[in-house]
Design a protein around this motif. Structure first.
Motif, PDB file in Angstrom:
ATOM      1  N   GLN B  16       9.462  -8.037  -9.290  1.00 43.66           N
ATOM      2  CA  GLN B  16       8.227  -8.783  -9.557  1.00 43.66           C
ATOM      3  C   GLN B  16       7.483  -9.066  -8.239  1.00 43.66           C
ATOM      4  O   GLN B  16       6.257  -8.908  -8.154  1.00 43.66           O
ATOM      5  CB  GLN B  16       8.594 -10.098 -10.247  1.00 43.66           C
ATOM      6  N   LEU B  17       8.251  -9.472  -7.218  1.00 43.02           N
ATOM      7  CA  LEU B  17       7.635  -9.767  -5.917  1.00 43.02           C
ATOM      8  C   LEU B  17       7.021  -8.504  -5.322  1.00 43.02           C
ATOM      9  O   LEU B  17       5.924  -8.557  -4.745  1.00 43.02           O
ATOM     10  CB  LEU B  17       8.693 -10.353  -4.964  1.00 43.02           C
ATOM     11  N   LEU B  18       7.725  -7.372  -5.483  1.00 41.15           N
ATOM     12  CA  LEU B  18       7.207  -6.107  -4.958  1.00 41.15           C
ATOM     13  C   LEU B  18       5.882  -5.746  -5.636  1.00 41.15           C
ATOM     14  O   LEU B  18       4.898  -5.413  -4.967  1.00 41.15           O
ATOM     15  CB  LEU B  18       8.249  -4.992  -5.183  1.00 41.15           C
ATOM     16  N   LEU B  19       5.862  -5.854  -6.974  1.00 40.42           N
ATOM     17  CA  LEU B  19       4.644  -5.496  -7.706  1.00 40.42           C
ATOM     18  C   LEU B  19       3.488  -6.430  -7.348  1.00 40.42           C
ATOM     19  O   LEU B  19       2.353  -5.997  -7.167  1.00 40.42           O
ATOM     20  CB  LEU B  19       4.906  -5.528  -9.223  1.00 40.42           C
ATOM     21  N   GLN B  20       3.819  -7.724  -7.229  1.00 40.00           N
ATOM     22  CA  GLN B  20       2.782  -8.698  -6.820  1.00 40.00           C
ATOM     23  C   GLN B  20       2.210  -8.321  -5.461  1.00 40.00           C
ATOM     24  O   GLN B  20       0.989  -8.315  -5.266  1.00 40.00           O
ATOM     25  CB  GLN B  20       3.396 -10.091  -6.716  1.00 40.00           C
ATOM     26  N   SER B  21       3.109  -8.038  -4.515  1.00 41.59           N
ATOM     27  CA  SER B  21       2.665  -7.721  -3.151  1.00 41.59           C
ATOM     28  C   SER B  21       1.799  -6.466  -3.149  1.00 41.59           C
ATOM     29  O   SER B  21       0.750  -6.431  -2.509  1.00 41.59           O
ATOM     30  CB  SER B  21       3.867  -7.508  -2.230  1.00 41.59           C
ATOM     31  N   LEU B  22       2.247  -5.445  -3.887  1.00 43.59           N
ATOM     32  CA  LEU B  22       1.489  -4.194  -3.915  1.00 43.59           C
ATOM     33  C   LEU B  22       0.107  -4.387  -4.545  1.00 43.59           C
ATOM     34  O   LEU B  22      -0.846  -3.698  -4.181  1.00 43.59           O
ATOM     35  CB  LEU B  22       2.270  -3.112  -4.673  1.00 43.59           C
ATOM     36  N   SER B  23       0.026  -5.354  -5.478  1.00 46.06           N
ATOM     37  CA  SER B  23      -1.277  -5.582  -6.114  1.00 46.06           C
ATOM     38  C   SER B  23      -2.308  -6.135  -5.119  1.00 46.06           C
ATOM     39  O   SER B  23      -3.502  -6.114  -5.381  1.00 46.06           O
ATOM     40  CB  SER B  23      -1.133  -6.518  -7.320  1.00 46.06           C
ATOM     41  N   TYR B  24      -1.836  -6.651  -3.986  1.00 43.07           N
ATOM     42  CA  TYR B  24      -2.762  -7.175  -2.959  1.00 43.07           C
ATOM     43  C   TYR B  24      -2.924  -6.194  -1.799  1.00 43.07           C
ATOM     44  O   TYR B  24      -3.456  -6.563  -0.748  1.00 43.07           O
ATOM     45  CB  TYR B  24      -2.275  -8.522  -2.424  1.00 43.07           C
ATOM     46  N   PRO B 129      -1.808 -16.566  -2.946  1.00 43.45           N
ATOM     47  CA  PRO B 129      -0.452 -16.123  -3.306  1.00 43.45           C
ATOM     48  C   PRO B 129       0.409 -15.856  -2.070  1.00 43.45           C
ATOM     49  O   PRO B 129      -0.045 -15.220  -1.111  1.00 43.45           O
ATOM     50  CB  PRO B 129      -0.700 -14.826  -4.068  1.00 43.45           C
ATOM     51  N   ALA B 130       1.645 -16.349  -2.115  1.00 41.91           N
ATOM     52  CA  ALA B 130       2.586 -16.107  -1.009  1.00 41.91           C
ATOM     53  C   ALA B 130       2.823 -14.606  -0.851  1.00 41.91           C
ATOM     54  O   ALA B 130       2.990 -14.102   0.263  1.00 41.91           O
ATOM     55  CB  ALA B 130       3.892 -16.829  -1.284  1.00 41.91           C
ATOM     56  N   ALA B 131       2.820 -13.875  -1.977  1.00 41.43           N
ATOM     57  CA  ALA B 131       3.042 -12.424  -1.919  1.00 41.43           C
ATOM     58  C   ALA B 131       1.967 -11.739  -1.083  1.00 41.43           C
ATOM     59  O   ALA B 131       2.230 -10.739  -0.423  1.00 41.43           O
ATOM     60  CB  ALA B 131       3.044 -11.842  -3.328  1.00 41.43           C
ATOM     61  N   LYS B 132       0.778 -12.305  -1.097  1.00 42.45           N
ATOM     62  CA  LYS B 132      -0.342 -11.688  -0.382  1.00 42.45           C
ATOM     63  C   LYS B 132      -0.265 -11.952   1.130  1.00 42.45           C
ATOM     64  O   LYS B 132      -0.344 -11.009   1.917  1.00 42.45           O
ATOM     65  CB  LYS B 132      -1.651 -12.237  -0.952  1.00 42.45           C
ATOM     66  N   ILE B 133      -0.075 -13.199   1.518  1.00 43.24           N
ATOM     67  CA  ILE B 133      -0.184 -13.492   2.963  1.00 43.24           C
ATOM     68  C   ILE B 133       1.173 -13.579   3.672  1.00 43.24           C
ATOM     69  O   ILE B 133       1.213 -13.504   4.893  1.00 43.24           O
ATOM     70  CB  ILE B 133      -1.013 -14.770   3.237  1.00 43.24           C
ATOM     71  N   LEU B 134       2.256 -13.739   2.922  1.00 45.29           N
ATOM     72  CA  LEU B 134       3.561 -13.845   3.582  1.00 45.29           C
ATOM     73  C   LEU B 134       4.423 -12.588   3.418  1.00 45.29           C
ATOM     74  O   LEU B 134       5.188 -12.251   4.310  1.00 45.29           O
ATOM     75  CB  LEU B 134       4.328 -15.062   3.034  1.00 45.29           C
ATOM     76  N   VAL B 135       4.318 -11.925   2.280  1.00 47.30           N
ATOM     77  CA  VAL B 135       5.208 -10.788   2.006  1.00 47.30           C
ATOM     78  C   VAL B 135       4.555  -9.447   2.387  1.00 47.30           C
ATOM     79  O   VAL B 135       5.154  -8.648   3.112  1.00 47.30           O
ATOM     80  CB  VAL B 135       5.652 -10.779   0.524  1.00 47.30           C
ATOM     81  N   LEU B 136       3.324  -9.242   1.922  1.00 41.57           N
ATOM     82  CA  LEU B 136       2.662  -7.951   2.154  1.00 41.57           C
ATOM     83  C   LEU B 136       2.582  -7.556   3.641  1.00 41.57           C
ATOM     84  O   LEU B 136       2.942  -6.434   3.993  1.00 41.57           O
ATOM     85  CB  LEU B 136       1.264  -7.967   1.511  1.00 41.57           C
ATOM     86  N   PRO B 137       2.152  -8.454   4.545  1.00 38.95           N
ATOM     87  CA  PRO B 137       2.092  -8.039   5.964  1.00 38.95           C
ATOM     88  C   PRO B 137       3.463  -7.677   6.529  1.00 38.95           C
ATOM     89  O   PRO B 137       3.571  -6.773   7.358  1.00 38.95           O
ATOM     90  CB  PRO B 137       1.539  -9.288   6.679  1.00 38.95           C
ATOM     91  N   ARG B 138       4.513  -8.325   6.044  1.00 37.85           N
ATOM     92  CA  ARG B 138       5.872  -8.004   6.527  1.00 37.85           C
ATOM     93  C   ARG B 138       6.326  -6.633   6.023  1.00 37.85           C
ATOM     94  O   ARG B 138       6.930  -5.870   6.771  1.00 37.85           O
ATOM     95  CB  ARG B 138       6.857  -9.094   6.073  1.00 37.85           C
ATOM     96  N   LEU B 139       6.018  -6.346   4.760  1.00 33.70           N
ATOM     97  CA  LEU B 139       6.406  -5.042   4.203  1.00 33.70           C
ATOM     98  C   LEU B 139       5.666  -3.910   4.928  1.00 33.70           C
ATOM     99  O   LEU B 139       6.257  -2.878   5.267  1.00 33.70           O
ATOM    100  CB  LEU B 139       6.101  -4.996   2.698  1.00 33.70           C
ATOM    101  N   ALA B 140       4.381  -4.137   5.168  1.00 34.91           N
ATOM    102  CA  ALA B 140       3.599  -3.109   5.872  1.00 34.91           C
ATOM    103  C   ALA B 140       4.122  -2.935   7.296  1.00 34.91           C
ATOM    104  O   ALA B 140       4.253  -1.798   7.783  1.00 34.91           O
ATOM    105  CB  ALA B 140       2.123  -3.509   5.886  1.00 34.91           C
TER     106      ALA B 140
END
Lengths: 278, 250
Positions: B16-24, B129-140
């Protein structure tokens, strides 16, 4: 002020930065219950908050006040019943796009890795509310309203408890909220700072007609600023009325809560005096 | 049964977190500062320890290979053994283990304390969303920095092997012979396979640590417990995925 006249005079929220008006929002809590495992924290709580009203929820520690506020903010999902803000479910992101809702947390919940300025600028930057100059003007204005503009470049860990509270309110203000929720805004503050916070809440309501819900066990704060007060005890709303209704109540639970008596002759205090217990 | 439910819940939460992050993902160009900050955290601060570890892995490989191959008279193939081992397995594996210990633990601790001290709740009320500003930049950032770390780890490891080959008398082959064997048997495909493995491991480590951090409940003790859980789960996943990704890439 009667509820009807309040509703008529406060149907619009005035933006503290632009002066623009938006519809003040109402809140409806219907049969709200919340359990954590076997522990029932809220039991069939129902009330509504009118647009532009300051609604205070009082109650002893552990009565479920903060949990109730988290449901109104959309941070928790009810076990049964529902909460709506202007008819919308506050737990949905789409609802928060349509109704701006801000919560002043008991401990501030400031972002510790960001400066005070960046804490306030985060919301307008993320929601693209103007260019950097416009955001700077808005942030500094909010800090000025709360008299903390000199702390703009400090980090939350460098601030006192009172300063953190004020910065937290300023951060909420930058969001230009239509609904402002306060969780114990005067806890851990000295009486002078408590009075200052009370003034700020009243000013935000009077100047900008922001619908406000304040959770507190501070009697003087509640009776000073509230249009209506609800008393929550053991998860149940036992009383709902104006501050006058509350002070005139003969309900022994309310009388005891508002005027606590300490009986120093009580055995539990005597026990403390024995040598073994010191 | 309860344990199985817990594992499935964890998998669901990570997906769920992955999909949320990818959506941003579209917002990434506007998050340049956060992305660079994470590249610095994941890449630059991990580099020294990756380099030290890789150097000594290369030296030990050369030493052990020298001892084992002496009996077959095949010491000139030490370079190929060190080259292939570093590129295909030890480089990606050890770099990912270091990433889990150093970066994964830091990510879990940071996000867990943000959760416990209600900073994540504050973001939610702000509709950020935490997925947008905390998770996505780390994954990238981990996707960009892992290949860089792996290439440096490989080069330093190979160099470590050559030092042992040249200066340890029991091994005693020339650097020219060492690198000739390494070049002959270690193909570009081997290096790419190792890099692809590292990308998968790094991505999973960061995603799992973010998820565990964001799902922390309680107080300071639970932050510590989450950090431990983040590192342990990451290490287990690296080892389990290693088999499947290796099989897939063969």
């Amino acid at each position: 002020m009667s509820a009807e006249s309040l509703e008529a005079s406060c149907s619009k929220t005035r933006n503290p930065f632009t002066g623009a008006e938006a519809d003040a929002v109402s809140v409806k809590v219907e049969g709200l219950s919340k359990s954590f495992g076997d522990l029932s924290v809220l039991k069939n709580v129902s009330f509504d908050v009118k647009p532009g009203e300051i609604f205070v929820i009082m109650g002893p520690s552990g009565s479920g006040k903060s949990v109730l506020l988290r449901h109104i903010a959309g941070l928790d999902i009810p076990t049964s019943g529902k909460v709506t803000v202007e008819g919308l479910d506050p737990s949905l992101a789409e609802s928060r796009d349509r109704v701006r809702l801000a919560l002043v947390f008991q401990a501030g919940a400031l972002f510790n890795s960001l400066s005070v300025y960046d804490n306030l600028a985060l919301y307008p930057r993320e929601h693209r509310s103007g260019d950097e100059n416009a955001i700077r003007a808005r942030v500094m204005h909010a800090l000025k309203i709360l008299s903390v503009e000199q702390s703009a470049q400090q980090f939350p860990s460098e601030l006192s408890g009172g300063m953190k509270k004020r910065v937290s309110i300023a951060r909420a203000l930058v969001m230009e909220p239509q609904l402002l929720l306060y969780d114990e805004p005067t806890s851990e503050l000295d009486p002078v700072m408590g009075a200052t916070i009370s003034e700020i809440i009243a000013t935000l309501k009077n100047e900008y007609s922001v619908t406000s819900i304040v959770v507190t066990h501070d009697r003087s704060l509640a009776l000073t600023i509230a249009n209506r007060v609800g008393i929550l005890m053991a998860g149940k709303l036992i009383s709902l009325g104006s501050p006058d209704d509350l002070t005139k109540s003969k309900d022994p639970r309310i009388v005891d809560f508002l005027n606590p008596k300490i009986d120093i002759e009580h055995p539990r205090f005597k026990k403390l005096e024995t040598k073994d217990n010191l | 049964m309860k344990q199985i439910t817990k594992v499935l819940e964890g998998v669901g939460s990570v997906v769920q977190l992955l999909l949320q992050s990818l959506s941003y993902a579209g917002t990434l160009p506007r998050q340049g500062a956060r992305f660079i900050e994470q590249c610095y955290m994941i890449g630059y601060t991990t580099l020294p320890i990756v380099a030290i570890l890789s150097f000594f892995i290369g030296t030990v490989l050369a030493l052990e290979a020298g001892y084992a191959m002496e009996g077959f008279g095949a010491k000139e193939f030490i370079g190929s053994l060190v080259g292939l081992s570093m590129a295909r397995e030890l480089g990606p594996m050890m770099t990912s283990v270091l990433l889990a210990g150093r970066v994964g633990s830091a990510i879990t601790a940071e996000l867990a304390s943000m959760k416990v001290y209600q900073e994540i709740d504050a973001l939610t009320t702000m509709n950020i969303p935490a997925a947008k500003i905390l998770v996505l930049p780390r994954l990238a950032a981990v996707l960009v920095m892992m290949p860089v770390l792996i290439i440096i780890a490989n080069i330093v490891g190979w160099f470590g092997g050559s030092v042992v080959a040249r200066y340890v008398s029991s091994v005693g082959i020339s650097p020219e012979a060492y690198f000739a064997a390494l070049r002959h048997y270690t193909k570009f495909k081997d290096v790419m396979n190792g890099t692809a493995k590292a990308e998968v491991f790094g991505f999973v480590v960061v995603l799992v640590c973010c998820d565990i951090g964001l799902n922390t409940r309680g107080g300071p003790r639970e932050i510590g417990a989450s950090v431990t859980r983040g590192v342990v789960v990451s290490l287990i996943l690296i080892l389990v995925l290693d088999y499947f990704v290796t099989k897939l890439l063969m």
